[in-house]
Design an enzyme around this catalytic site. Structure first.
Site, PDB file in Angstrom:
ATOM      1  N   ASP A   1       0.842  -1.198   0.000  1.00 42.97           N
ATOM      2  CA  ASP A   1       0.000   0.000   0.000  1.00 42.97           C
ATOM      3  C   ASP A   1       0.877   1.247   0.000  1.00 42.97           C
ATOM      4  OD1 ASP A   1      -2.248  -1.522   0.178  1.00 42.97           O
ATOM      5  OD2 ASP A   1      -2.917  -0.770   2.122  1.00 42.97           O
TER       6      ASP A   1
ATOM      7  N   LYS B   1      -8.229   0.628  -4.977  1.00 43.32           N
ATOM      8  CA  LYS B   1      -9.427   0.071  -4.344  1.00 43.32           C
ATOM      9  C   LYS B   1     -10.689   0.812  -4.747  1.00 43.32           C
ATOM     10  CE  LYS B   1      -7.087  -1.271  -0.013  1.00 43.32           C
ATOM     11  NZ  LYS B   1      -6.994  -2.718  -0.125  1.00 43.32           N
TER      12      LYS B   1
ATOM     13  N   GLY C   1      -5.472  -3.061   8.852  1.00 35.35           N
ATOM     14  CA  GLY C   1      -5.120  -1.913   9.683  1.00 35.35           C
ATOM     15  C   GLY C   1      -4.919  -2.242  11.140  1.00 35.35           C
TER      16      GLY C   1
ATOM     17  N   SER D   1      -0.796  -1.321   6.048  1.00 34.72           N
ATOM     18  CA  SER D   1      -0.227  -0.316   6.935  1.00 34.72           C
ATOM     19  C   SER D   1       1.169  -0.708   7.411  1.00 34.72           C
ATOM     20  CB  SER D   1      -1.148  -0.141   8.141  1.00 34.72           C
ATOM     21  OG  SER D   1      -2.495  -0.207   7.733  1.00 34.72           O
TER      22      SER D   1
END
Lengths: 196, 293
Positions: free
Chosen positions: B23, B80, B152, B235
């Site tokens: 990410d 996304k 997350g 994350s």
């Protein structure tokens, strides 16, 4: 029986192993440079060429791969593998392994939505072969001793330079193993030559 | 010449196998990821832990971020879209994003229907917690799967649960006859034909990556050990103390997931991983994995 390695750092490794085994040879997944010594031929699979290159450097594969080529052992690169074999990559100063006398351009058919499959003839291999192109490179220019095996819309997508075979597409994504058979033929020839 | 075939869409995910998808929220992070050896990046406005912290409705990112990231790297770029949000998905496709994640990390746009992904040329990845969910997503046209995990949180427990469950259920149906398979299809809420295909090949017809809670090199290696085809790290990288080093270590641990000495070496002096969350501390509405069906 010919022993063929598949560079197993990242990418479509399993599919090539299946194709080699279906063609009646022994397949070895290569994760360490020392494994190369015992092999008669090597396939560099499709995957992300940037990622594979980082891992090749990280594990000091480069000298062993170059030595493998120097010994006259056949190498076959598909898609990212072709990029790694090429002597010249457009837009980059340095090649990767740099042994096959061709110039390639990365992602030359566009992004993923432009990826496609097409039926094409491959010289000496198949009259019609379903070629799957995924964010594929193509061969912009080939040296004089390079034999062009296939073109798609005027672009070279498969070629052989002596012991080196490369294609833009992914034969490993279909059940058609004729191109793998062709490579194994190259490996057997090279082996017989070395034994004489 | 045909674009958007199953082979082309699933094949793209096959090429990602054994790799790490990271990410990123801007060009600079995308370059760090590419430099570390990521096979692709997921362009987002916020990483999942920040989405969690921010609350409110999470939507598709600003197209400028995707543009910026696509311009910065040569590896594939994913993005996304909200579950069931046809237009967000079409916008991403029009922009030339290489893969769309129909993701529970964003707030669902449709609580009843997922996207009919067969209508798109661009391939999709979707999350799954069990074989029923995996088979439904495949039938809708997903070309790649991933565990949902619990995004997350930096807590691997849910991703482990989902990976183990799917693989155990695949093993279970491999030994079934067709009569048993039909009842299993009913129990799982899974399309019979998809189960037939899985039984025939002894595995899912698309790759299945780990996602949702990977925070350390050992986490990534654990998921590979459990049969993941590759790893998404959300994350975990850019919320760690030293992202560049962390990213490289996770890539290496994924490649050599059974080389424990190497993983020990890579894990040394990495700096702090992201701060994790205990799953039981999440309120039901905070559980992203329960979004979608």
């Amino acid at each position: 029986m010919a022993k063929i390695g598949v560079l197993g750092l990242q990418g479509a490794v399993r599919e090539h192993v299946c194709a080699i085994e279906a063609s009646g040879s022994e397949a070895v997944i290569v994760k360490h440079p020392e494994q190369l010594e015992a092999l008669d031929g090597l396939i560099i699979p499709g995957g992300e060429s940037t990622t594979m290159r980082k891992l090749i450097d990280k594990y000091q594969f480069m000298p062993a791969l170059k030595q493998f080529a120097d010994q006259g052992k056949p190498m076959f690169g598909t898609c990212a593998g072709l990029i790694l074999l090429a002597k010249r990559v457009e837009g980059y100063d340095e090649p990767h392994i740099g042994v096959m006398d061709v110039t390639v351009e990365r992602n030359s058919f566009g992004r993923q939505r432009e990826s496609f499959e097409a039926d094409l003839p491959i010289d000496g291999v198949a009259e019609e072969f379903t070629a799957v192109f995924i964010r594929a490179p193509h061969i912009v220019a080939a040296g004089e001793n390079v034999k062009v095996l296939a073109k798609h819309e005027g672009r070279i997508v498969a070629a052989r330079d002596g012991q080196f075979l490369g294609c833009s597409f992914h034969p490993e994504l279909t059940d058609d193993h004729r191109l793998t058979d062709y490579f194994i033929g190259m490996v057997k020839e090279a082996r017989e030559k070395n034994l004489v | 010449m045909k674009t958007g075939t199953d082979r082309v869409k699933r094949g793209m995910a096959e090429m990602q196998k054994g790799g790490v998808i990271m990410d990123v929220v801007n060009a600079e992070q995308a370059k760090i990821a590419e430099e570390a050896g990521a096979v692709a990046v997921m362009a987002l406005e916020r990483v999942p832990s920040d989405i969690r912290a921010a609350g409110g409705v999470a939507r598709m990112a600003d197209p400028r971020i995707m543009e910026e990231v696509m311009g910065a790297v040569t590896i594939p770029v994913m993005a996304k879209a909200r579950i069931g949000h046809i237009v967000e998905a079409r916008v991403l496709e029009a922009m030339g994003v290489d893969y769309i994640d129909e993701s529970e990390v964003l707030t669902p746009a449709d609580e009843e229907y997922h996207l009919n992904k067969r209508e798109f040329t661009v391939p999709f990845v979707c999350g799954c917690r069990d074989l029923g969910e995996a088979a439904r997503r495949i039938a809708e046209g997903a070309s790649m799967l991933r565990t949902k995990g619990e995004p997350g949180t930096g807590n691997i427990v849910e991703a482990v649960r989902h990976m183990r469950k799917v693989n155990a259920q695949v093993r279970k149906i491999v030994g079934m006859d067709e009569a048993e398979l039909m009842t299993e299809a009913k129990l799982l809420g899974a399309p019979f034909e998809v189960l037939l295909e899985i039984r025939k090949h002894g595995r899912l017809p698309v790759v299945n990556f780990a996602a949702g809670g990977v925070a350390t090199p050992a986490d990534a290696a654990l998921m590979m050990e459990l049969g993941a085809d590759g790893v998404f790290v959300g994350s975990g990288i850019f919320k760690s103390e030293n992202p560049a080093k962390f990213a490289k270590a996770i890539v290496e641990a994924t490649t050599h997931y059974q080389d424990y000495e190497l993983i020990a070496h890579l894990s040394k002096d990495l700096g702090a991983a992201m701060k994790g969350l205990e799953i039981s501390s999440l309120a039901p509405e905070e559980r992203m994995q329960d979004r979608g069906w």
